[in-house]
Design a protein around this motif. Sequence first.
Motif, mmCIF file in Angstrom:
data_model
loop_
_atom_site.group_PDB
_atom_site.id
_atom_site.type_symbol
_atom_site.label_atom_id
_atom_site.label_comp_id
_atom_site.label_asym_id
_atom_site.label_seq_id
_atom_site.Cartn_x
_atom_site.Cartn_y
_atom_site.Cartn_z
ATOM 1 N N TRP A 258 0.863 -1.178 0.000
ATOM 2 C CA TRP A 258 0.000 0.000 0.000
ATOM 3 C C TRP A 258 0.902 1.231 0.000
ATOM 4 O O TRP A 258 1.872 1.301 0.774
ATOM 5 N N ALA B 131 0.793 5.677 -0.191
ATOM 6 C CA ALA B 131 -0.013 6.907 -0.186
ATOM 7 C C ALA B 131 0.905 8.126 -0.217
ATOM 8 O O ALA B 131 2.031 8.082 0.276
ATOM 9 N N GLU C 70 -2.251 12.792 -2.928
ATOM 10 C CA GLU C 70 -2.065 11.906 -4.095
ATOM 11 C C GLU C 70 -2.905 10.642 -4.007
ATOM 12 O O GLU C 70 -2.838 9.786 -4.879
ATOM 13 N N GLY C 71 -3.658 10.484 -2.913
ATOM 14 C CA GLY C 71 -4.471 9.290 -2.738
ATOM 15 C C GLY C 71 -3.690 8.152 -2.094
ATOM 16 O O GLY C 71 -2.484 8.248 -1.874
ATOM 17 N N TRP D 105 -3.090 3.963 -2.464
ATOM 18 C CA TRP D 105 -3.126 3.011 -3.567
ATOM 19 C C TRP D 105 -2.635 1.630 -3.157
ATOM 20 O O TRP D 105 -1.703 1.510 -2.358
ATOM 21 N N GLU E 176 -2.874 -0.624 -8.802
ATOM 22 C CA GLU E 176 -3.639 0.349 -9.597
ATOM 23 C C GLU E 176 -4.928 0.769 -8.907
ATOM 24 O O GLU E 176 -5.651 1.639 -9.396
ATOM 25 N N ARG E 177 -5.247 0.115 -7.792
ATOM 26 C CA ARG E 177 -6.534 0.359 -7.131
ATOM 27 C C ARG E 177 -6.434 1.526 -6.161
ATOM 28 O O ARG E 177 -5.637 1.487 -5.224
ATOM 29 N N ARG E 178 -7.250 2.548 -6.392
ATOM 30 C CA ARG E 178 -7.295 3.661 -5.442
ATOM 31 C C ARG E 178 -8.184 3.263 -4.273
ATOM 32 O O ARG E 178 -9.316 2.793 -4.454
ATOM 33 N N SER F 95 -10.426 3.417 -0.761
ATOM 34 C CA SER F 95 -11.482 4.238 -0.196
ATOM 35 C C SER F 95 -12.053 3.513 1.018
ATOM 36 O O SER F 95 -12.345 2.312 0.944
ATOM 37 N N GLU G 262 -5.946 9.547 3.230
ATOM 38 C CA GLU G 262 -6.010 9.673 1.767
ATOM 39 C C GLU G 262 -7.122 8.793 1.170
ATOM 40 O O GLU G 262 -7.525 8.998 0.037
ATOM 41 N N ALA G 263 -7.598 7.836 1.955
ATOM 42 C CA ALA G 263 -8.733 7.001 1.520
ATOM 43 C C ALA G 263 -10.059 7.578 2.001
ATOM 44 O O ALA G 263 -11.096 6.913 1.910
#
Length: 270
Positions: free
Chosen positions: A132, A134, A138-139, A141, A144-146, A148, A228-229
């Motif tokens: 993982w 972050a 910038e989010g 990640w 490729e999966r953002r 949440s 970020e999530a």
Amino acid sequence: MDPRELMTVAETIAREAGALVREGRPDQVHVAKTKSSAVDVVTAMDIASEDLIRRRLAELRPGDGVLGEEHGLEAGTTGVTWVVDPIDGTVNYLYGIPAYGVSIAAVTGEPDPAGWTVQAGCVHSVADGRTWVAGRGEGAWSGERRLSVNPDRGLDGALVGTGFGYTEQRRRRQATVVAALLPRVRDIRRIGSAAIDLCQLAGGQLDAHYERGLNPWDLAAGALMVVEAGGVVTGLRGGPPGVAMTVAGPARLVGELAAVLEALDADADD
Ligand code: IPD
Ligand code: CA
């Protein structure tokens, strides 16, 4: 300050340390020393992993400070400090339970959750390779999966991660708290790595996490992952997260959980 550059450094070194921890794990892991109690252990690999991380940070980011679990704080000159847990989940590593990770974060300000700004972080789960990353703004990640956090399901629908300290006094109160909470939630998980818990929470595999006793290195990278999530990470009674208490999840659920923990005096020991 480019969080993306710091993300790349964090991930590169976390993967390198992860390879050392994975490939160098003997069949029988021995305890090298103990800390706060006889069951608060350090292995030779905790030290070897932190040594590798410090050496690589000195190469890629000369002048930055480093705060690591095993060797403490080495102040820097650039304003960036790396907050490092060379193995989070050492007891799992000792027993061969595949939930331990390398956690590396870059912070500005004091390297303490009360005052820092986390710029970037990476948690690499050594046994299965999950990673993982972050960056601030910038989010968060996983490949490729953002990531949440889950929508708020309310406390009674929440799968809640937690952890326990290593001393008897702390555990007595933690036992009282978890006994009061368990009937009020979907279920409790004690996975054994706070860093991995926070990343799983960021990706929706837990709804919330709370724990008394987390150190800066346990939570720096994972806390950025949660924020970020779309979640929040706080302490109790309006305070910051940290050793006294850390509560993480979607904002409303964190408010509900924090109120219950406050009523139980979960930020005290017996
Ligand atoms: C521990 C893990 C554990 C948590 C403890 C931490 P360590 O870190 O994160 O899940 O419950 O509070 O100390 O000692 O394995 O690096
Ligand atoms: Ca550790």
